[in-house]
Scaffold this motif. Structure first.
Motif, PDB file in Angstrom:
ATOM      1  N   LEU A  61     -28.481  37.449 -17.884  1.00 31.40           N
ATOM      2  CA  LEU A  61     -29.449  37.520 -16.789  1.00 31.40           C
ATOM      3  C   LEU A  61     -28.904  38.402 -15.671  1.00 31.40           C
ATOM      4  O   LEU A  61     -29.632  39.212 -15.092  1.00 31.40           O
ATOM      5  CB  LEU A  61     -29.790  36.120 -16.271  1.00 31.40           C
ATOM      6  CG  LEU A  61     -30.666  35.320 -17.237  1.00 31.40           C
ATOM      7  CD1 LEU A  61     -30.912  33.917 -16.710  1.00 31.40           C
ATOM      8  CD2 LEU A  61     -31.998  36.024 -17.471  1.00 31.40           C
ATOM      9  N   SER A  64     -29.287  41.933 -16.884  1.00 33.30           N
ATOM     10  CA  SER A  64     -30.623  42.524 -16.773  1.00 33.30           C
ATOM     11  C   SER A  64     -30.944  42.837 -15.318  1.00 33.30           C
ATOM     12  O   SER A  64     -31.624  43.820 -15.029  1.00 33.30           O
ATOM     13  CB  SER A  64     -31.687  41.636 -17.409  1.00 33.30           C
ATOM     14  OG  SER A  64     -32.020  40.577 -16.574  1.00 33.30           O
ATOM     15  N   ASN A  65     -30.416  42.023 -14.404  1.00 31.45           N
ATOM     16  CA  ASN A  65     -30.558  42.373 -12.991  1.00 31.45           C
ATOM     17  C   ASN A  65     -29.828  43.682 -12.679  1.00 31.45           C
ATOM     18  O   ASN A  65     -30.326  44.509 -11.924  1.00 31.45           O
ATOM     19  CB  ASN A  65     -29.983  41.263 -12.095  1.00 31.45           C
ATOM     20  CG  ASN A  65     -30.985  40.160 -11.841  1.00 31.45           C
ATOM     21  OD1 ASN A  65     -31.860  40.303 -11.013  1.00 31.45           O
ATOM     22  ND2 ASN A  65     -30.866  39.056 -12.555  1.00 31.45           N
ATOM     23  N   PHE A  68     -31.871  46.548 -13.971  1.00 28.76           N
ATOM     24  CA  PHE A  68     -33.010  46.791 -13.086  1.00 28.76           C
ATOM     25  C   PHE A  68     -32.542  47.563 -11.844  1.00 28.76           C
ATOM     26  O   PHE A  68     -33.176  48.544 -11.422  1.00 28.76           O
ATOM     27  CB  PHE A  68     -33.648  45.458 -12.700  1.00 28.76           C
ATOM     28  CG  PHE A  68     -34.747  45.572 -11.695  1.00 28.76           C
ATOM     29  CD1 PHE A  68     -35.961  46.128 -12.049  1.00 28.76           C
ATOM     30  CD2 PHE A  68     -34.561  45.146 -10.391  1.00 28.76           C
ATOM     31  CE1 PHE A  68     -36.978  46.252 -11.113  1.00 28.76           C
ATOM     32  CE2 PHE A  68     -35.566  45.267  -9.452  1.00 28.76           C
ATOM     33  CZ  PHE A  68     -36.770  45.823  -9.819  1.00 28.76           C
ATOM     34  N   CYS A 141     -27.208  30.548 -10.470  1.00 28.73           N
ATOM     35  CA  CYS A 141     -27.457  31.966 -10.774  1.00 28.73           C
ATOM     36  C   CYS A 141     -28.569  32.513  -9.898  1.00 28.73           C
ATOM     37  O   CYS A 141     -28.427  33.596  -9.313  1.00 28.73           O
ATOM     38  CB  CYS A 141     -27.865  32.135 -12.229  1.00 28.73           C
ATOM     39  SG  CYS A 141     -26.567  31.692 -13.352  1.00 28.73           S
ATOM     40  N   VAL A 142     -29.664  31.746  -9.789  1.00 26.24           N
ATOM     41  CA  VAL A 142     -30.776  32.215  -8.956  1.00 26.24           C
ATOM     42  C   VAL A 142     -30.312  32.333  -7.506  1.00 26.24           C
ATOM     43  O   VAL A 142     -30.619  33.321  -6.826  1.00 26.24           O
ATOM     44  CB  VAL A 142     -31.993  31.270  -9.091  1.00 26.24           C
ATOM     45  CG1 VAL A 142     -33.070  31.634  -8.093  1.00 26.24           C
ATOM     46  CG2 VAL A 142     -32.546  31.327 -10.505  1.00 26.24           C
ATOM     47  N   VAL A 145     -28.276  35.496  -7.044  1.00 26.06           N
ATOM     48  CA  VAL A 145     -29.097  36.712  -7.049  1.00 26.06           C
ATOM     49  C   VAL A 145     -29.903  36.831  -5.754  1.00 26.06           C
ATOM     50  O   VAL A 145     -29.939  37.898  -5.130  1.00 26.06           O
ATOM     51  CB  VAL A 145     -30.028  36.736  -8.283  1.00 26.06           C
ATOM     52  CG1 VAL A 145     -31.026  37.872  -8.190  1.00 26.06           C
ATOM     53  CG2 VAL A 145     -29.209  36.876  -9.558  1.00 26.06           C
TER      54      VAL A 145
HETATM   55  C1  LIG Z   1     -32.127  38.134 -12.387  1.00 26.02           C
HETATM   56  O1  LIG Z   1     -31.385  36.949 -12.432  1.00 26.02           O
HETATM   57  C2  LIG Z   1     -32.117  35.765 -12.182  1.00 26.02           C
HETATM   58  C3  LIG Z   1     -31.172  34.599 -12.086  1.00 26.02           C
HETATM   59  O2  LIG Z   1     -30.320  34.475 -13.162  1.00 26.02           O
HETATM   60  C4  LIG Z   1     -33.151  35.610 -13.294  1.00 26.02           C
HETATM   61  O3  LIG Z   1     -33.908  34.426 -13.098  1.00 26.02           O
HETATM   62  C5  LIG Z   1     -34.063  36.831 -13.298  1.00 26.02           C
HETATM   63  O4  LIG Z   1     -34.960  36.769 -14.369  1.00 26.02           O
HETATM   64  C6  LIG Z   1     -33.262  38.114 -13.389  1.00 26.02           C
HETATM   65  N1  LIG Z   1     -34.154  39.242 -13.133  1.00 26.02           N
HETATM   66  C7  LIG Z   1     -34.251  40.306 -13.921  1.00 26.02           C
HETATM   67  C8  LIG Z   1     -35.167  41.393 -13.534  1.00 26.02           C
HETATM   68  O5  LIG Z   1     -33.607  40.401 -14.925  1.00 26.02           O
END
Ligand SMILES: *[C@@H]1O[C@H](CO)[C@@H](O)[C@H](O)[C@H]1NC(C)=O
Length: 312
Positions: A61, A64-65, A68, A141-142, A145
């Motif tokens: 996760l 993927s952040n 992005f 995690c949230v 971020v």
């Molecule tokens: C970024 O990380 C958060 C927390 O882990 C997750 O919920 C979210 O889907 C992620 N966003 C992307 C765009 O990957």
């Protein structure tokens, strides 16, 4: 005296890259290819992580952040660079310039914070494997971020507002390929003391604290690997952390060189090449560094492709 010199600047001129005219097409094609690779590579990672349920772990996760952020980061500079290489008119409006600077700083910072979060995630996974799922909860995690986004936005907003109060005189040529904050400060004709102070204090903290946290995480990781002393374990750990470490050193190596020891005058060719490294090359390499060496990603790609075949 000073009043007469101050005209309201409506646009800046980006002088671009120091490339000889005869090589313009070659570099244009190269940068276009790099930008497309960045977009496609990062999009592929984001889509894979969204589609494949096995990759819904903190590490992916965050990844993927990061993808992005990389995608947005290179989209702040590359389209304008490509457009300027093609046209005679390389001007950018005052508002456009400040906007570009704001987003460039925001995404660079976000990348910075995400690298810390990823290092912390690896540290917990390797040093406390039994407590990993309870420590790295989805809530944490949230939180990490969201906190990173908030800090990032405030940081770039502060610098942008501080820059917006400056007045600019006749000289509106930026010897760079994007609206770089230090290049803009050199053009200002009002007092830039506060801006420079904030750059040194906040910028320093903003680079040094994350860098320090990352180094500490990796020292902990390496010392716990050395205690482990099984060759298979060591290889496994190095394969996950090695990719992360190469991204980190590329990113901080160039940023520290540019922002902690900047040259007094116009940016040198070396500095522009380094700016190219972290605005163009790092976002492009991130997806490859993570996915080419990573079995989970390859398996996820195969799973996603096969599932698609069956449903078709
Ligand atoms: C970024 O990380 C958060 C927390 O882990 C997750 O919920 C979210 O889907 C992620 N966003 C992307 C765009 O990957």
């Amino acid at each position: 005296m000073i009043k007469n010199n101050q005209t309201i600047i409506s646009h800046f001129l980006l002088l671009g890259l120091p490339i000889p005219q005869e090589h313009h097409y070659l570099f244009y094609a190269l940068f276009l290819a790099m930008y497309l690779t960045t977009i496609l590579g990062n999009l592929l990672i984001i889509i894979l992580i969204i589609l494949d349920i096995h990759l819904h772990t903190p590490m992916y996760l965050f990844l993927s952040n990061l993808s992005f952020t990389d995608l947005c980061f290179s989209s702040v500079t590359m389209p304008k660079l490509l457009q300027n290489m093609q046209s005679q008119d390389t001007s950018i409006s005052y508002i456009g310039c400040l906007t570009q600077m704001y987003f460039l700083m925001a995404f660079a910072n976000m990348e910075n914070f995400l690298l810390v979060a990823m290092a912390y995630d690896r540290y917990v996974a390797i040093c406390f494997p039994l407590h990993y799922t309870s420590i790295m909860s989805p809530k944490l995690c949230v939180c990490l971020v969201v906190l990173s986004w908030v800090l990032t936005m405030l940081y770039s907003l502060l610098h942008t507002l501080l820059l917006a109060r400056l007045s600019f005189c006749e000289d509106n040529m930026i010897p760079h390929f994007f609206c770089d904050i230090s290049a803009l400060l050199k053009l200002a004709c009002s007092d830039i003391y506060i801006n420079e102070l904030m750059m040194i204090i906040l910028g320093g903290l903003d680079i040094i604290i994350p860098f320090f946290l990352i180094v500490v995480s990796y020292i902990q990781i390496v010392s716990s690997i050395l205690k482990l002393s099984s060759t298979r374990g060591i290889r496994k750990v190095f394969s996950t952390c090695g990719s992360h470490l190469s991204v980190v050193s590329l990113f901080y190596g160039t940023i520290i060189r540019i922002y902690i020891c900047p040259s007094a005058n116009n940016p040198t060719v070396g500095e522009i090449v380094m700016a190219l490294m972290y605005t163009v090359v790092t976002p492009m390499l991130n997806p490859f560094i993570y996915s080419l060496r990573n079995r989970d990603m390859k398996e996820a790609l195969i799973r996603v492709l096969c599932k698609k075949n069956i449903s078709l």
